[in-house]
Write a protein that holds these residues in place. Structure first.
Motif, short mmCIF file in Angstrom:
data_model
loop_
_atom_site.label_atom_id
_atom_site.label_comp_id
_atom_site.label_asym_id
_atom_site.label_seq_id
_atom_site.Cartn_x
_atom_site.Cartn_y
_atom_site.Cartn_z
N TRP A 265 0.58 -1.47 -0.19
CA TRP A 265 0.21 -0.20 0.35
C TRP A 265 0.82 1.31 0.07
CZ3 TRP A 265 -5.56 0.98 1.32
CH2 TRP A 265 -6.16 -0.50 1.60
N LEU A 266 0.46 2.49 -0.54
CA LEU A 266 0.86 4.00 -0.62
C LEU A 266 0.16 4.55 -0.45
CD1 LEU A 266 3.09 5.94 -1.07
CD2 LEU A 266 2.43 5.79 -3.52
N ASP A 267 0.15 4.97 1.44
CA ASP A 267 -0.60 6.48 1.39
C ASP A 267 -0.60 8.36 1.37
OD1 ASP A 267 -2.91 7.96 3.05
OD2 ASP A 267 -2.12 6.79 4.53
N LEU B 81 3.68 3.17 3.01
CA LEU B 81 4.32 4.39 2.42
C LEU B 81 3.60 4.41 2.47
CD1 LEU B 81 7.37 5.08 2.52
CD2 LEU B 81 7.01 5.21 0.16
N GLY B 82 3.72 5.35 3.89
CA GLY B 82 3.08 7.31 3.85
C GLY B 82 3.87 8.49 3.53
N VAL B 83 3.49 8.98 2.81
CA VAL B 83 4.19 9.89 1.61
C VAL B 83 3.56 11.56 2.67
CG1 VAL B 83 5.27 11.31 0.04
CG2 VAL B 83 5.83 8.78 0.58
N ASP B 84 4.31 12.36 2.83
CA ASP B 84 3.14 13.83 3.31
C ASP B 84 4.62 15.17 3.11
OD1 ASP B 84 0.38 14.95 4.79
OD2 ASP B 84 1.81 16.06 5.27
N PRO B 85 4.30 15.90 2.83
CA PRO B 85 5.15 17.23 2.69
C PRO B 85 5.51 17.75 4.34
CG PRO B 85 2.89 17.61 1.80
CD PRO B 85 2.96 16.54 2.14
N SER B 86 4.62 17.47 5.29
CA SER B 86 4.65 18.29 6.60
C SER B 86 5.68 17.24 7.50
CB SER B 86 3.16 17.84 7.43
OG SER B 86 3.12 19.13 8.53
N GLU B 87 6.42 17.31 8.45
CA GLU B 87 7.40 16.14 8.86
C GLU B 87 6.42 16.35 10.19
OE1 GLU B 87 9.32 13.73 10.40
OE2 GLU B 87 9.29 14.54 8.66
N ARG C 260 3.82 8.58 13.10
CA ARG C 260 4.34 7.74 13.36
C ARG C 260 4.38 6.62 14.92
NH1 ARG C 260 8.75 11.45 10.83
NH2 ARG C 260 9.54 10.28 8.70
N GLU C 261 4.13 8.04 15.40
CA GLU C 261 3.49 7.34 17.29
C GLU C 261 2.42 7.48 17.38
OE1 GLU C 261 5.86 7.52 19.13
OE2 GLU C 261 7.30 7.63 18.16
N ARG C 262 1.49 7.11 16.41
CA ARG C 262 0.40 7.20 16.08
C ARG C 262 -0.56 5.68 16.76
NH1 ARG C 262 -3.74 9.71 13.08
NH2 ARG C 262 -6.12 9.39 13.75
N PRO C 263 -1.43 5.54 17.65
CA PRO C 263 -1.82 4.25 18.20
C PRO C 263 -1.92 3.00 16.29
CG PRO C 263 -2.49 5.48 19.59
CD PRO C 263 -2.13 6.46 18.67
N GLY C 264 -2.12 1.82 16.67
CA GLY C 264 -1.76 1.01 15.31
C GLY C 264 -0.91 1.36 14.55
N ILE C 265 0.04 2.16 14.67
CA ILE C 265 1.17 1.92 13.50
C ILE C 265 2.57 2.12 14.66
CG2 ILE C 265 2.42 4.05 12.35
CD1 ILE C 265 -0.17 5.24 11.26
N ALA C 266 2.94 2.75 15.78
CA ALA C 266 4.53 2.67 16.27
C ALA C 266 4.11 1.59 16.00
CB ALA C 266 3.41 3.42 18.07
N GLY C 267 5.28 1.21 15.87
CA GLY C 267 6.34 -0.30 16.40
C GLY C 267 6.01 -1.29 15.06
N ARG C 268 4.88 -1.00 14.18
CA ARG C 268 5.03 -1.44 13.02
C ARG C 268 5.86 -1.60 11.89
NH1 ARG C 268 -0.82 -3.19 13.85
NH2 ARG C 268 -0.40 -4.64 12.06
N ALA C 269 6.24 -2.92 12.30
CA ALA C 269 7.58 -2.74 10.61
C ALA C 269 7.06 -2.18 9.53
CB ALA C 269 7.82 -4.21 11.09
N GLU C 270 6.09 -2.68 8.78
CA GLU C 270 4.99 -2.66 7.80
C GLU C 270 4.89 -1.53 7.49
OE1 GLU C 270 1.79 -3.77 10.12
OE2 GLU C 270 3.65 -3.90 10.33
N ALA C 271 5.27 -0.52 8.21
CA ALA C 271 5.03 0.96 8.04
C ALA C 271 6.23 1.49 7.99
CB ALA C 271 3.55 1.71 9.30
N ARG C 272 6.47 2.68 6.62
CA ARG C 272 7.20 3.88 6.42
C ARG C 272 7.06 5.37 6.39
NH1 ARG C 272 11.17 3.86 3.47
NH2 ARG C 272 9.88 2.83 1.63
N PHE C 273 7.54 6.19 6.79
CA PHE C 273 6.83 6.93 6.27
C PHE C 273 8.10 8.06 5.92
CE2 PHE C 273 4.14 5.70 9.80
CZ PHE C 273 2.76 5.98 8.96
#
Length: 272
Positions: free
Chosen positions: A40-42, A64-70, A77-90
Motif C-alpha cells: 500500500w501507499l498512502d 508507505l506514508g508520504v506527506d510534505p509535513s514532517e 509514526r507515534e499513532r496507536p495502531g502504527i507505532a512499532g509496526r515494521a510494515e509501516a514507513r513514512f
C-alpha cells in the motif's frame, strides 16, 4: 485576500478535523475491493488516520506514508495502531513527484488531500505510475460545498462578518471536490480503466459535546479555516464565533451537544 494554509502541528489538527477523518478512513477502507497482505501507499498521509485504518482492516505486507509535513509525519509514526509496526514507513514527499518507483505498490490511497495539490491531474498520474498493473487507486475529499456542515457553518458565519473571507471558503476554492470532476480526473488518468471508476459518498456524524468543542479547534491554526481565523482581529474573531453560535442553535440538543453531518466523496478505480 491571501492567507497561506498551515500544516505543521499534528496535535491541533487532530482536535480540529483529525478526529473526524479517522471515522471516514475506517468506512472508506471497508468499501475497497482490496486484498490482505499486499503493498500500500498512502499519499498525503498526514497524521496517519488512513494508514492506521488500512493496517487494521487489510494487514498490508507494507505501507508507505508520504506527506510534505514532517510535523504531521512525526504524529503518524507515534499513532496507536502504527507505532512499532515494521510494515509501516513514512517519508517526506510531494504528491506530484512521489518518491516511489514505477509499479511499486498494489494499492494507492489518498485521504482529504487532493484538493490541496496544485496540479491534481499530475498527482493522479503519479498514483497510476507507481501502481502495478491491475492496481487499485482510490481517494476521498470533503464535500466542502454542501456536505461538510461544520466547515459550511464556519465559512457562512465568517463571510457574514468579513465578506473578504468568502474568497477563502473551501467550497469555492476546491471545485474538484464534487463527483463529476473526480470521475473525470480518474477516468482521464494514464493507464486507468475508465469503466472501473466509481464515485460514491462516505458519510459520518460529527457530534460535538458543546459549542466550545466545536469552536475551540478552529483556534488551533492548522488548515484553511483556522489559518484564516488566526489572521483576523480579536473583534472579528469574536463576531464570527458569536454568529456561528447563533447558526448552530437549531442543531443543539437538550444536553448541549451539537450534531452535524459530514460527507466525503470517494473515487475508486483500477489500472487496466
Amino acid at each position: 485576500m491571501t492567507v497561506t494554509d498551515r500544516w505543521q502541528d499534528g496535535a491541533p489538527y487532530e482536535r480540529y478535523v483529525g478526529r473526524w477523518s479517522r471515522l471516514v478512513a475506517e468506512r472508506f477502507v471497508d468499501s475497497l475491493d482490496a486484498e490482505r497482505g499486499i503493498r500500500w501507499l498512502d499519499v498525503g498521509c498526514g497524521t496517519g488516520a488512513l494508514t492506521a485504518a488500512a493496517i487494521e482492516r487489510w494487514s498490508p505486507s507494507s505501507i508507505l506514508g508520504v506527506d510534505p509535513s514532517e510535523g504531521f509525519l512525526a504524529a503518524a509514526r507515534e499513532r496507536p495502531g502504527i507505532a512499532g509496526r515494521a510494515e509501516a514507513r513514512f517519508v517526506v514527499g510531494d504528491a506530484q513527484h512521489l518518491p516511489v518507483p514505477d509499479d511499486a505498490v498494489d494499492v494507492v490511497v489518498s485521504g482529504l488531500v487532493l484538493n490541496f495539490v496544485p496540479d491534481a491531474a499530475a498527482a493522479v498520474a503519479e498514483f497510476t505510475r507507481v501502481a502495478a498493473p491491475g492496481g487499485l487507486v482510490a481517494a476521498y475529499v470533503w464535500d466542502y460545498a454542501d456536505g461538510m456542515r461544520m466547515l459550511r457553518t464556519f465559512w457562512d458565519a465568517a463571510a457574514s462578518v468579513d465578506p473578504a473571507a468568502s474568497e477563502l471558503d473551501e467550497g469555492r476554492r476546491f471545485p474538484t471536490c464534487r463527483p463529476e470532476p473526480l470521475r473525470e480526473l480518474w477516468s482521464g488518468s494514464p493507464g486507468m480503466d475508465a469503466d472501473s471508476v466509481r464515485v460514491e459518498p462516505v458519510e459520518i456524524d460529527t457530534v460535538f459535546s458543546d459549542f466550545d468543542d466545536l469552536w475551540a479547534p478552529f483556534l488551533g491554526g492548522q488548515g484553511p479555516a483556522p489559518t484564516y481565523l488566526a489572521s483576523v482581529t480579536d473583534a472579528t474573531r469574536e463576531a464570527i464565533r458569536d454568529r456561528m453560535r447563533q447558526s448552530v442553535a437549531p442543531a443543539t440538543r437538550s444536553d448541549g451537544s451539537i450534531a452535524m453531518r459530514a460527507r466525503t466523496w470517494a473515487v475508486i478505480g483500477r489500472l487496466g
